[in-house]
Write a protein that holds these residues in place. Structure first.
Motif, mmCIF file in Angstrom:
data_model
loop_
_atom_site.group_PDB
_atom_site.id
_atom_site.type_symbol
_atom_site.label_atom_id
_atom_site.label_comp_id
_atom_site.label_asym_id
_atom_site.label_seq_id
_atom_site.Cartn_x
_atom_site.Cartn_y
_atom_site.Cartn_z
ATOM 1 N N UNK A 129 0.652 -1.288 -0.085
ATOM 2 C CA UNK A 129 -0.053 -0.119 0.445
ATOM 3 C C UNK A 129 0.775 1.396 0.297
ATOM 4 N N UNK A 130 1.776 1.449 0.776
ATOM 5 C CA UNK A 130 3.345 2.320 0.690
ATOM 6 C C UNK A 130 3.329 2.562 -0.354
ATOM 7 N N UNK A 131 3.987 1.337 -1.215
ATOM 8 C CA UNK A 131 4.046 1.330 -2.372
ATOM 9 C C UNK A 131 3.279 1.950 -3.381
ATOM 10 N N UNK A 261 -1.410 -1.027 -9.579
ATOM 11 C CA UNK A 261 -3.561 -1.915 -8.953
ATOM 12 C C UNK A 261 -1.979 -2.942 -8.168
ATOM 13 N N UNK A 262 -0.725 -3.110 -9.717
ATOM 14 C CA UNK A 262 -0.028 -4.200 -8.790
ATOM 15 C C UNK A 262 0.952 -4.161 -7.159
ATOM 16 N N UNK A 263 0.420 -2.940 -7.121
ATOM 17 C CA UNK A 263 0.892 -2.815 -5.292
ATOM 18 C C UNK A 263 0.001 -2.992 -4.680
ATOM 19 N N UNK A 264 -0.934 -2.353 -4.842
ATOM 20 C CA UNK A 264 -2.125 -3.011 -3.996
ATOM 21 C C UNK A 264 -2.638 -3.820 -3.866
ATOM 22 N N UNK A 265 -2.402 -5.219 -4.723
ATOM 23 C CA UNK A 265 -2.175 -6.215 -4.791
ATOM 24 C C UNK A 265 -1.076 -7.248 -4.134
ATOM 25 N N UNK A 266 -0.496 -6.710 -3.964
ATOM 26 C CA UNK A 266 0.701 -7.017 -3.587
ATOM 27 C C UNK A 266 1.085 -8.304 -2.146
ATOM 28 N N UNK A 267 -0.175 -7.791 -1.118
ATOM 29 C CA UNK A 267 -0.320 -8.638 -0.142
ATOM 30 C C UNK A 267 -0.892 -10.304 -0.328
ATOM 31 N N UNK A 268 -2.211 -10.279 -1.459
ATOM 32 C CA UNK A 268 -2.491 -11.343 -2.540
ATOM 33 C C UNK A 268 -1.428 -12.267 -2.943
ATOM 34 N N UNK A 269 -0.982 -11.114 -4.053
ATOM 35 C CA UNK A 269 0.583 -11.867 -4.996
ATOM 36 C C UNK A 269 1.270 -12.950 -4.192
ATOM 37 N N UNK A 270 2.201 -12.090 -3.317
ATOM 38 C CA UNK A 270 2.798 -12.598 -2.040
ATOM 39 C C UNK A 270 2.277 -13.940 -1.408
ATOM 40 N N UNK A 272 0.706 -16.288 -2.001
ATOM 41 C CA UNK A 272 -0.270 -17.307 -3.412
ATOM 42 C C UNK A 272 1.365 -16.935 -4.748
ATOM 43 N N UNK A 273 2.196 -16.276 -4.705
ATOM 44 C CA UNK A 273 3.067 -16.825 -5.814
ATOM 45 C C UNK A 273 4.698 -16.935 -4.785
ATOM 46 N N UNK A 274 4.805 -16.051 -3.357
ATOM 47 C CA UNK A 274 6.390 -15.517 -3.358
ATOM 48 C C UNK A 274 6.774 -15.064 -3.665
ATOM 49 N N UNK A 275 7.594 -14.780 -2.629
ATOM 50 C CA UNK A 275 8.454 -13.152 -3.039
ATOM 51 C C UNK A 275 9.134 -13.685 -4.480
ATOM 52 N N UNK A 276 9.951 -14.898 -4.140
ATOM 53 C CA UNK A 276 10.947 -14.705 -5.704
ATOM 54 C C UNK A 276 10.750 -15.288 -6.833
ATOM 55 N N UNK A 277 8.858 -15.653 -6.809
ATOM 56 C CA UNK A 277 8.910 -15.200 -8.197
ATOM 57 C C UNK A 277 8.261 -14.068 -8.667
ATOM 58 N N UNK A 278 7.324 -13.876 -7.616
ATOM 59 C CA UNK A 278 7.389 -12.053 -7.655
ATOM 60 C C UNK A 278 8.341 -11.391 -8.689
ATOM 61 N N UNK A 279 9.778 -11.295 -7.854
ATOM 62 C CA UNK A 279 10.731 -10.600 -8.222
ATOM 63 C C UNK A 279 11.194 -11.047 -9.949
ATOM 64 N N UNK A 280 11.036 -12.336 -10.350
ATOM 65 C CA UNK A 280 11.816 -12.334 -11.934
ATOM 66 C C UNK A 280 11.296 -12.400 -12.618
ATOM 67 N N UNK A 281 9.464 -12.612 -12.148
ATOM 68 C CA UNK A 281 8.264 -11.647 -13.083
ATOM 69 C C UNK A 281 8.446 -10.174 -13.296
ATOM 70 N N UNK A 282 8.947 -9.493 -12.314
ATOM 71 C CA UNK A 282 8.773 -7.150 -11.929
ATOM 72 C C UNK A 282 9.902 -7.730 -12.959
ATOM 73 N N UNK A 315 5.654 -3.918 -8.203
ATOM 74 C CA UNK A 315 5.896 -5.408 -8.005
ATOM 75 C C UNK A 315 6.904 -5.234 -7.173
ATOM 76 N N UNK A 316 7.940 -4.776 -8.184
ATOM 77 C CA UNK A 316 9.394 -4.805 -7.429
ATOM 78 C C UNK A 316 10.286 -4.778 -5.869
ATOM 79 N N UNK A 317 9.513 -2.914 -5.882
ATOM 80 C CA UNK A 317 10.483 -2.013 -5.152
ATOM 81 C C UNK A 317 9.845 -2.395 -4.137
ATOM 82 N N UNK A 318 8.049 -2.997 -3.276
ATOM 83 C CA UNK A 318 7.640 -3.330 -2.379
ATOM 84 C C UNK A 318 8.410 -4.687 -2.182
ATOM 85 N N UNK A 319 8.609 -5.262 -2.549
ATOM 86 C CA UNK A 319 9.044 -6.970 -2.550
ATOM 87 C C UNK A 319 10.572 -6.393 -2.020
#
Length: 400
Positions: A129-131, A261-270, A272-282, A315-319
């Motif tokens: 949310x901060x992101x 849009x992505x940052x507001x959904x980051x809690x749900x994405x984390x 489901x997918x975990x930090x590693x996948x999110x960082x690589x896709x980002x 997705x990248x910076x807040x993660x």
């Protein structure tokens, strides 16, 4: 503590470059400076943070968040607003550097306050949310800066920095005076540790792969963010597409829309997918966005590229922030997060300078092609290194 108090710090901190970016060509024109000097102007506000951010983190751990935040906000607001009166380019650069002394402590302490009061997925959600607050600000401030420049000239675009003084007044009322994290008790007869000792502990923690890799990625990310989208893109839009300050501001705000849009959904994405996948896709999305801008024959394709890049950034910076915050012990959290922000400030400083060199020697599309290649290199290195250096979840780092 109410989250909006923390978000107000983020909003103020992000003003530093986003507000005046659309005005850069006008500033260079008034002072008869070449396009390559855009990098110096942008970097001036970030260079002090390379040294000051770690120092501010140590001071915040030892003396409390409020005692550090209030002077930082006042410094930011006073010298930022004073930049509107600069009689020459180099005086403006100097005022920007003084403003950067205050800016060095804002974003990192906002992250620290979130980490002080929330843990686990709640922390990831609040950092997301901060992101989002940050990226909404990025969406809003460039058009505002462009509009102010169109209406009254580039000097008017610096006046909103004075709102940092209002933020300081709000925090003086809302932030507890004693905001110091409990520190481990000293053994009997032991001498009290000094700030340098605290800094060495933070450096030791930062050597753990779970901390070092996210910090390194953050450095590269901000080399690209400040080098490409805040330095090269305004010049690219003017020289290739002949856009004025107002239109440039609108284009610069596009990445913030998809990023939000992505940052507001980051809690749900984390979850489901975990930090590693999110960082690589980002990183992959950012690479595609840079490549699209580099080859765009029309403004509409620049907008597509900017939107793709925004998806990656959101997705990248807040993660990365969450991975570092989760690996830092409570008693040294502000110092470790400040090392992250010091790396970010280094990226903010080096990126514009490197891109300024490229703009002096090549076309305005070249930096984006180089950025795409660099982002793909980060993906390849992260994949080959495996989970040891980029964990799926935050891993506490040892302090010994």
């Amino acid at each position: 503590m109410a989250p909006w108090v923390i978000f107000s710090i983020t909003v103020t901190g992000i003003l530093a470059n986003t507000l005046i970016t659309p005005a850069i060509p006008d500033i260079l024109a008034e002072f008869d400076q070449p396009g390559g000097r855009a990098g110096i102007l942008v970097a001036a506000g970030a260079v002090p943070g390379i040294v000051m951010a770690p120092l501010i983190g140590v001071l915040a751990d030892r003396h409390g968040r409020r005692r550090v935040l209030l002077p930082a906000l006042v410094t930011f607001g006073v010298f930022g607003a004073a930049s509107s009166l600069a009689p020459s380019f180099w005086v403006l650069v100097a005022l920007r550097a003084l403003q950067g002394l205050g800016a060095a402590g804002l974003l990192n302490l906002a992250i620290t306050l979130v980490s002080d009061h929330w843990q686990g997925l709640d922390r990831a959600r609040l950092l997301g949310t901060n992101g989002a607050v940050l990226t909404v600000s990025i969406a809003v401030f460039p058009p505002v800066g462009g509009l102010l420049t169109e209406l009254g000239g580039w000097r008017i675009a610096f006046l909103p920095y004075a709102f940092a003084l209002v933020t300081a007044l709000v925090l003086r009322r809302q932030l507890p005076a004693a905001e110091i994290v409990d520190r481990p008790a000293l053994a009997e007869g032991a001498a009290p540790a000094g700030a340098w000792a605290d800094f060495r502990v933070a450096l030791r923690i930062a050597r753990a792969p779970a901390v070092l890799v996210p910090i390194g990625m953050a450095f590269v990310a901000f080399v690209l963010i400040f080098g490409l989208f805040l330095t090269a893109l305004p010049v690219h839009l003017e020289e290739v597409f002949d856009l004025g300050a107002g239109a440039r501001g609108l284009v610069l705000g596009v990445p913030a829309i998809t990023s939000t849009v992505v940052a507001l959904s980051l809690g749900r994405l984390r979850a489901r997918f975990g930090a590693r996948r999110i960082v690589l896709v980002a990183w992959t999305m950012a690479a595609l966005g840079f490549a699209a801008v580099a080859g765009a024959p029309a403004v509409v394709l620049v907008l597509v590229g900017a939107g793709l890049y925004g998806l990656g950034e959101g997705a990248l910076i807040p993660t990365l922030q969450d991975l570092v915050a989760g690996a830092a012990p409570a008693e040294g959290r502000a110092a470790v997060i400040a090392l992250l922000v010091g790396a970010i400030r280094a990226g903010q400083s080096i990126g514009p300078l490197l891109v300024g060199i490229l703009l002096s020697a090549t076309t305005t599309a070249t930096p984006f092609a180089v950025g795409a290649a660099l982002a793909l290199t980060v993906v390849a290195l992260a994949v080959s290194a495996g989970r040891r250096v980029l964990p799926t979840v935050s891993q506490p780092a040892a302090t010994a």
